[in-house]
Structures are given as C-alpha cells and as structure tokens.
Design an enzyme around this catalytic site. Structure first.
Site, PDB file in Angstrom:
ATOM      1  N   GLY A   1      18.406  53.090 109.414  1.00  0.00           N
ATOM      2  CA  GLY A   1      17.617  54.285 109.322  1.00  0.00           C
ATOM      3  C   GLY A   1      16.189  53.697 109.807  1.00  0.00           C
TER       4      GLY A   1
ATOM      5  N   PRO B   1      12.442  50.528 113.172  1.00  0.00           N
ATOM      6  CG  PRO B   1      13.688  49.585 114.635  1.00  0.00           C
ATOM      7  CD  PRO B   1      12.276  49.777 114.200  1.00  0.00           C
ATOM      8  CE  LYS B   2      15.761  51.431 104.191  1.00  0.00           C
ATOM      9  NZ  LYS B   2      16.926  50.504 103.841  1.00  0.00           N
ATOM     10  CB  VAL B   3      15.840  45.151 109.871  1.00  0.00           C
ATOM     11  CG1 VAL B   3      16.588  44.190 109.966  1.00  0.00           C
ATOM     12  CG2 VAL B   3      14.855  45.615 110.953  1.00  0.00           C
TER      13      VAL B   3
END
Length: 565
Positions: free
Chosen positions: A287, A131-133
């Site tokens: 994202g 996950p794009k934190v």
C-alpha cells in the site's frame, strides 16, 4: 512497513444480542457465539505471538485485518455488559517484548478506506506519500555517527537488539557523517527484488524470508547482501519532510528520497498508489503511507498509532469468507468437480458466491468442511480460487463425498437419483454444436423434459413430437415446433457425429465405410493394428463399444433408422 496488530484477547463469558444484530449478525445461540468468538480470538492471538515475538507472519496482512474486522462485528452482535475491556497493546503482546526500550514507539499506522482518507486529508496539510514497504520494521540508533543499536520492533515499545545482524547487512551503514549526537532512524528491512511488480506477483512471501534470516543466530555476508533498507521516519531529524529527505539522501539512504512524493489532493494519492502497485520496485509493498511533513512527536513512546500518518492499502488480493455448503458437479465423463458455496464477498469488482475446487483430491487435501473460513483470490483477475483455510469453525460440519468409483466415462446412461448430473451432461453434449447441433436446445430444455418424465433413456427424445412438447407448461407452441424440428434434424446427422455425441473415445475416427457392427466387432488387438491406436486408446475403444448400456443405445438408434447403426 511492519503493520501493527492488536490481538483481541477479551474473553466473553455470556452473550446478549445487541441492536447491532442486523442481517450481518449470525443467527447463533449464545453458546455458539461464545465458541466462534473464542476460536477466532485464539487464532488471532497465535498470529500475534508469531508476528511480534518471532517476526514471522502466519497469515497475510489483508486476511489478518479482515479477521480482526470479523471479530469486531461478532463482538458487536454478541456482547457481555459485565466483560472486562480489551487489554491494551502493551499488555496483550507481552511475548513480543524485548529487553530494550525503543527510543520512539513503532505502533504502526491506521489503515483507512478511500472515503476515510479523503476526510483525513482535508484535516491535514503539507502531505507526502511513500510506498508501504512490506518488510521487517527496525529502529537504528546512531551515537556520534556510530551505529550502536538495531532494535527489532517487538511489541512496538520494546524490542531485541539485532546489532550483530546489522554488521552483515551492507545496506545498513555502520557510521554516518553527521554532527547530530544521537540520531534515530525507523525503517523496514526488505528482501531485495529488482523489478518486483506487486500487482503481478504479490508479496511473494518476501517479509517472511527476511524475518527468517533475522531470526538466525548468525547472518552471513551473502545473506546480508539480499536485504535492503527503506528508512521511512527520522523522529529526531529535521522539522520538514523535504529537509529530512535531502539529508537522508546525503547520508546514503537513497530509497527514501526516490520513493517519496509531495501530495496536493486525494487524486494524487490514488495515482501514486496505482503507480507503485503496477510499477517495478526493488521491494514488495502492500500500500502507500500518507504523512504530514511537519509532525509533532509529543509522545515518543505512545502505545497508539501516530495521528500524523495513515496507510491506504492496495486493492485486496485475497478476501476472507466462509463456506456455507459444498455441491458436486458431475460431468459427462464422470469427472467430479466440488463447488464450494460461500457467504458472498466482494473482491476487486466482483461479488463471489461460489468457487470451483477442481477435484476431489484438492477438497480432501484442504480437509474442507462447512463453516470453515477461507481465503479467496482471483486468478488472472477473473477466476475465483480458494487459496487456503484460514481457520476452522468449531461448529463445522463434515461434507459427504460422492463415491468416485461410481462415476466414469461409461456410467449413467439413464436417469436415476444418483445419475442426474452426469445423465443431463450426456444429453446436453448430444445437442452441442460440435455433435448433433440441435439449435436452441441446451441444458434447460433437457432438464424440463427430465422433470416432466418425458425422458429416462438417452434416446427417448427421438419419439417426441411437437404435440407432445406443447403439453408442457414451459413449452409454447413456437418453442415446441422449434424443438421438434431440431430433434428431426439431429436424426439425419452423420454416423461420425453420432459416435462423438454418444461419447466415443476421441481417438476413434470412423472411416466412410464403417458402421456400428464393424467397429463393435473389433478386438483390442485389431484396434491397435488396423486403426493404429495405442494400447491405452485401444482398451478405451473396445470398452466403449462392448459396454452393455452403449450397445442398448445402439440397438435403439438402429430401430429409429439412424445412419450407421
């Protein structure tokens, strides 16, 4: 992850239309183009300063990206052959610099479309997805296992030392059991949000909350408990992703292992993006990141995004577009609803060309003008809403507002230039199935009769015959007969339906023995005592039955023998 933002600070003094000036290029004069491009460039520069220097996001990432894209399009349409090239990130973000050099740069990731990602994946192997934190990026430096620095991202090359805050954040270990002399970790500090579902609640301003805490002089232990850490890179760690994840888990960085998956193909990348977008996570995300397991970090302080990792964003929650003009819908009750007409924009699977602003109050609060650039979102994934003005055009034109005092429940009983919409709404309500139930007759039929000057008063249609209607170009013989029959049928409707069709207040419920004369003779006090209406409803009822325009309609209905009049 704290995505990198490159400000466009190139000043363009003279503009020449290039071959790129297609249908997507505005029809501006050189002076207008200079104004628009300069305004947007300055706005992006303000966002960049806030983002990199203060760690505060003034605009959503997806809106920022779209604004950057818009700037590139405009610069492609209007270019200056003698203009200096755009400055590099290192010179463009001087205000974001700190005093300490990052051991490995944090220049963010290239954000790819699905098509571009497919091509990228074909050229890379042994891939993983995370996950794009949506947090605040930091670098943690451990020497002989002891945390010695926590550096802000800064401009991607130099940052500030936030070590004093690290001591208050329980998620950051102060000491690691490692034999590695120098150990560098890159990650995001995120706001802990158990069961956070991105598709449902979006980013919820989580990153800004963390940034606000980190910008304080001192961070309390209770505040530090609200912050989590997701380590997404170990630049001087083991060579393969699986080895790095195993060791990170042993060191206590559980999130990294939990939210990392190997990838076989693009379909799996889309699966994990959709899964994490719709599933409960402990952090906000915007994202996914796709990266190679083994990466060569030949340039640890490169001013460019890495070539071994890219981002695929979630579906847009907000789209950027501009206001072309504003119209006003005026309903039967006189309610004025502003409609913002937009340059067409795609959001989810919809093309949005206009959006209701709800009320004049909201329009005034937004201080909206023609030309303003706005953010559009979908409410419940269906209804478009104007969320905010992102930046204002230097060529904006003010919007002439209708006078609200001219429109109310008792205005516009006949056709006139100022009453076109409300009068049409009154006619349309007359034929509704809830009132006179004129089958097959709606706004289009009434508009055709208005355009032909067959109707100027609310009850003029009562005298129209099939022969009258057949003389209109838009009325064939069959339609004329059906419309005339619907008119005839409406005449026999009950007194109660007629009152409702005329717009009598909903609280007015006539008795079987009532007629117009009885109800119009009631005083406000009698409406309260005999009909048990509240004072407010009694006032509305009295005003309706005593209004001269309404009384004139009643007299005309009496002449036509309508029941109850």
């Amino acid at each position: 992850m704290f995505s990198y933002r490159l400000p466009a600070l190139l000043f363009i003094s003279t503009f020449v239309l290039t071959p790129l000036a297609t249908a997507n290029c505005p029809s501006w004069t050189p002076a207008q183009a200079q104004q628009e491009i300069s305004t947007l460039r300055q706005r992006i520069a303000v966002w960049d300063r806030s983002y990199h220097r203060d760690a505060t996001s003034m605009v959503a990432d997806e809106l920022y990206d779209q604004a950057q894209q818009q700037l590139q399009i405009w610069q492609g349409c209007f270019t200056d052959a003698d203009a200096d090239p755009a400055p590099t990130a290192a010179t463009a973000l001087q205000s974001a610099r700190g005093s300490l050099a990052l051991p490995y740069s944090q220049m963010g990731l290239s954000k790819l479309s699905e098509t571009a990602l497919k091509q990228w994946m074909q050229q890379h192997d042994d891939l993983w997805v995370q996950p794009k934190v949506d947090g605040v990026a930091v670098t943690l430096l451990y020497e002989n296992g002891q945390l010695t620095q926590m550096l802000s991202r800064g401009d991607g090359l130099t940052g500030q030392n936030w070590l004093m805050h690290a001591q208050a954040i329980a998620a950051i270990p102060q000491h690691l059991q490692t034999q590695q002399a120098t150990l560098t970790l890159q990650g995001d500090l995120y706001l802990q949000q158990p069961q956070h579902i991105q598709a449902r609640t979006g980013g919820s301003n989580a990153r800004s909350q963390v940034a606000g805490l980190l910008n304080r002089q001192q961070l309390s232990a209770s505040e530090g408990q609200t912050i989590g850490l997701f380590v997404w890179e170990w630049p001087d760690g083991p060579p393969t992703m699986s080895e790095r994840l195993t060791e990170l888990q042993r060191l206590g960085f559980v999130d990294s292992h939990t939210y990392s998956r190997p990838l076989q193909d693009f379909a799996e990348a889309k699966h994990w993006r959709n899964h994490w977008y719709n599933s409960a996570l402990p952090f906000a995300s915007d994202g996914v990141v796709i990266k190679q397991s083994q990466r060569t970090i030949n340039y640890p302080r490169s001013p460019y995004p890495p070539v071994w990792a890219v981002a695929l964003k979630y579906p847009l929650q907000q789209a950027l577009t501009s206001v072309t003009h504003v119209t006003f819908n005026i309903g039967r009750s006189g309610r004025i609803t502003p409609i913002a007409h937009l340059k067409a924009v795609r959001l989810d699977d919809k093309t949005i060309r206009k959006v209701s602003l709800g009320s004049l109050t909201k329009l005034k609060k937004l201080a909206l003008n023609t030309g303003d650039h706005v953010a559009i979102a979908l409410s419940g994934h269906a209804i478009p809403q104007l969320k905010e003005v992102v930046w204002r055009s230097p060529q904006q034109q003010s919007i002439k507002l209708p006078s609200a005092e001219n429109y109310h429940a008792l205005s516009c009983w006949q056709a006139s230039p100022d009453c076109q919409q409300q009068f049409l709404a009154r006619l349309t309500w007359l034929s509704d199935k809830k009132t006179l139930n004129m089958h097959g007759i709606g706004a289009q039929t009434w508009q055709a009769l208005l355009d032909a000057k067959y109707i100027s008063q609310l009850t003029d249609w009562l005298v129209l015959s099939a022969e009258d209607l057949a003389s209109l170009p838009s009325f064939a013989k069959k339609r004329s007969l059906q419309t005339a029959q619907a008119f005839t049928q409406a005449k026999s409707q009950s007194f109660a339906r007629w009152l409702k069709a005329l717009g009598a207040p909903p609280a007015v419920t006539p008795k079987a023995t009532d007629n117009w004369q009885i109800l119009s003779a009631l005083t406000e006090q009698e409406w309260q005592q005999q009909r048990h209406l509240s004072r407010n409803y009694a006032q509305h009822a009295r005003a309706f039955f005593q209004h001269p325009e309404v009384q004139a309609v009643a007299v005309n209905l009496q002449k036509h023998g309508i029941s109850g009049f």
